[in-house]
Scaffold this motif. Structure first.
Motif, PDB file in Angstrom:
ATOM      1  N   GLU A  28     -62.505 -32.164 -59.389  1.00 39.93           N
ATOM      2  CA  GLU A  28     -61.800 -31.073 -60.071  1.00 39.93           C
ATOM      3  C   GLU A  28     -60.933 -31.613 -61.213  1.00 39.93           C
ATOM      4  N   GLU A  29     -60.278 -32.742 -60.951  1.00 39.33           N
ATOM      5  CA  GLU A  29     -59.404 -33.309 -61.974  1.00 39.33           C
ATOM      6  C   GLU A  29     -60.192 -33.750 -63.203  1.00 39.33           C
ATOM      7  N   LEU A  30     -61.337 -34.462 -62.978  1.00 37.43           N
ATOM      8  CA  LEU A  30     -62.156 -34.898 -64.105  1.00 37.43           C
ATOM      9  C   LEU A  30     -62.809 -33.729 -64.815  1.00 37.43           C
ATOM     10  N   THR A  31     -63.172 -32.703 -64.072  1.00 39.53           N
ATOM     11  CA  THR A  31     -63.746 -31.509 -64.703  1.00 39.53           C
ATOM     12  C   THR A  31     -62.771 -30.908 -65.704  1.00 39.53           C
ATOM     13  N   ASN A  32     -61.514 -30.809 -65.294  1.00 41.04           N
ATOM     14  CA  ASN A  32     -60.494 -30.252 -66.195  1.00 41.04           C
ATOM     15  C   ASN A  32     -60.200 -31.191 -67.362  1.00 41.04           C
ATOM     16  N   THR A  33     -60.133 -32.511 -67.057  1.00 41.26           N
ATOM     17  CA  THR A  33     -59.796 -33.478 -68.100  1.00 41.26           C
ATOM     18  C   THR A  33     -60.889 -33.577 -69.159  1.00 41.26           C
ATOM     19  N   ILE A  34     -62.149 -33.761 -68.692  1.00 42.05           N
ATOM     20  CA  ILE A  34     -63.263 -33.887 -69.632  1.00 42.05           C
ATOM     21  C   ILE A  34     -63.499 -32.577 -70.355  1.00 42.05           C
ATOM     22  N   ALA A  36     -61.381 -30.369 -71.217  1.00 44.83           N
ATOM     23  CA  ALA A  36     -60.376 -30.161 -72.259  1.00 44.83           C
ATOM     24  C   ALA A  36     -60.670 -30.990 -73.505  1.00 44.83           C
ATOM     25  N   LYS A  37     -61.462 -32.056 -73.355  1.00 42.35           N
ATOM     26  CA  LYS A  37     -61.763 -32.933 -74.485  1.00 42.35           C
ATOM     27  C   LYS A  37     -63.038 -32.534 -75.232  1.00 42.35           C
TER      28      LYS A  37
END
Length: 464
Positions: A28-34, A36-37
């Motif tokens: 979930e964290e990487l989904t949001n981070t990537i 957003a980029k």
């Protein structure tokens, strides 16, 4: 289990179970981070025309790509301590001069260009987040009006002030020539054109016509070089320039023939097949070697020729003249860097650099081309040769413009008869004394043959 594998049916419960293992929220964290980029648009849109010089090209000669005394546009804005301070003051003074002469208020000038705030940033290949909207508009007006007033003063001596540091300091025009033709030091042409129209002051050419913005720009740069042959004015520009550097590029390559030895390339549906069958472009020997093989070099006397209109016919290279001084290197380097970055311009200048590098290997080649009037060299022969040898390092050429010409040159060069005839000319007709010796030897040979024939005749037919 074996039957499941044979039938292609596999229980994926094991694989699903591995996906569902506790990941401590990493998915979930990487989904949001990537997410957003991610970008919804290209980082380099087709409208980009002002670029940072790529590092592999810049490292060849850093000073050829960086301004010395003036920053134009956002890429070098605020850089370098005191080196730009004088010209920043001149910019503000020139703006005041232009407002006074053009009879336009500053408010009307700002109103006339404020709508470019959205269009102009898209011309730059890197984000301009470091400059806000108000500062960006201010930069366009101050830098753009500085250029307009500079070109106007360069066009008319009467408009120059006796206290003007640009025209009263002899080295300033050469420094400005360098800085204003840098790829990273440009304003979009449409900004300059709008400012020129808003501040229109009547300047006339020698023919009595109103001077256009290209007229003013051309006049300024022609005065700043040792040899202005490369700046041939175009009666009709083939397209609107992207900026000043692109305008200079157009003057250099236009009118440039689109057919002939330089462009023997068939176009059609089988273009790919033809390119596979065509051998790769070959280098041509240097000018000295070609000269020793009987190939002649001569200067083009067509005043309308651009420097790229190089011809080869019946063993004769015809090349338009080119002046070389300290400003020539940065100019050609930035033109080549511009083409390496911009998709909408062909590789003509780079092709010219490649061909000249082929012809010039050493100072001997420089001396030969200078003797023929093809080069006007203000550098040492060694520095001039080095200039051509290093000009296009770390670049590439797509669609080499002189491919057909090089093939014709190599075909002529590899013909043994041409080499033999040139060797004969050099060894036996290279000087008046050699010619006299050859004629004397020929006469002696003829007399000897006549004496031999006469002796034989006397032997078989003695006098009675």
């Amino acid at each position: 289990m074996e039957s499941e594998r044979e039938s292609g049916e596999v229980d994926d419960s094991t694989s699903m179970e591995s996906v569902c293992i506790d990941t401590d929220g990493i998915v979930e964290e990487l989904t949001n981070t990537i997410g957003a980029k991610l970008l919804n648009h290209s980082p380099l849109p087709a409208s980009c025309c002002i670029f940072r010089v790529p590092h592999p090209i810049r490292r060849q000669k850093i000073q050829a790509y960086e301004p010395d005394i003036v920053s134009i546009g956002p890429l070098h804005r605020g850089r370098g301590g005191d080196q730009f301070q004088l010209m920043e003051k001149v910019k503000r003074w020139y703006l005041q001069c232009l407002l006074s002469e053009a009879n336009i208020t500053l408010a009307n000038l700002i109103t006339g260009v404020v709508d470019f705030n959205k269009r102009t940033p898209d011309c730059y290949a890197e984000p301009l987040d470091h400059i806000n909207k108000k500062d960006f508009i201010e930069m366009m007006i101050i830098d753009g009006c500085f250029l307009i007033e500079l070109f106007r003063k360069g066009f008319s001596v009467d408009q120059r002030d006796e206290n003007d540091p640009v025209f009263n300091v002899s080295c300033m025009p050469q420094y400005l020539f360098h800085d204003l033709l840098l790829l990273e030091n440009q304003l979009p042409w449409f900004v300059l054109e709008r400012l020129y129209n808003l501040t229109a002051v009547k300047n006339t050419t020698s023919e009595g016509n109103a001077a256009s913005l290209p007229d003013l720009v051309l006049n300024f740069f022609k005065q700043s070089v040792a040899d202005d042959f490369i700046f041939k004015p175009c009666l009709n520009l083939p397209h609107e320039p992207l900026h000043i550097l692109d305008l200079i590029r157009t003057w250099i390559v236009f009118p440039c023939k689109e057919e002939g030895l330089g462009c023997k390339r068939k176009v059609g549906n089988d273009d790919q097949q033809q390119s596979e069958e065509r051998p790769p472009p070959q280098r041509v020997p240097n000018a000295t070697t070609l000269s020793e093989a009987g190939i002649k070099f001569q200067k083009s006397f067509k005043t309308s020729d651009c420097i790229m209109n190089i011809n080869f016919e019946n063993g004769v290279f015809t090349i338009p003249p080119l002046g070389i001084d300290e400003t020539t290197g940065p100019l050609f380097r930035n033109l080549i860097a511009f083409k390496q970055c911009c998709h909408s311009r062909p590789h003509k200048v780079t092709s010219y650099a490649v061909l000249m590098d082929n012809l010039i290997d050493s100072s001997k080649d420089i001396d030969l081309l200078c003797d023929m009037g093809i080069l006007v060299n203000w550098l040492s022969p060694e520095d001039a040769a080095r200039f051509f040898n290093e000009l296009y390092n770390d670049t590439m050429v797509i669609g080499f413009y002189y491919e057909g010409l090089c093939n014709e040159v190599n075909k002529y060069y590899k013909t043994d008869w041409n080499k033999w005839m040139e060797k004969l000319r050099r060894e036996h007709f290279g000087s008046p004394w050699a010619i006299i010796s050859l004629v004397a030897a020929f006469i002696l040979l003829v007399l000897t043959m006549l004496q031999t024939v006469y002796a034989i005749h006397q032997f078989y037919h003695p006098p009675k």
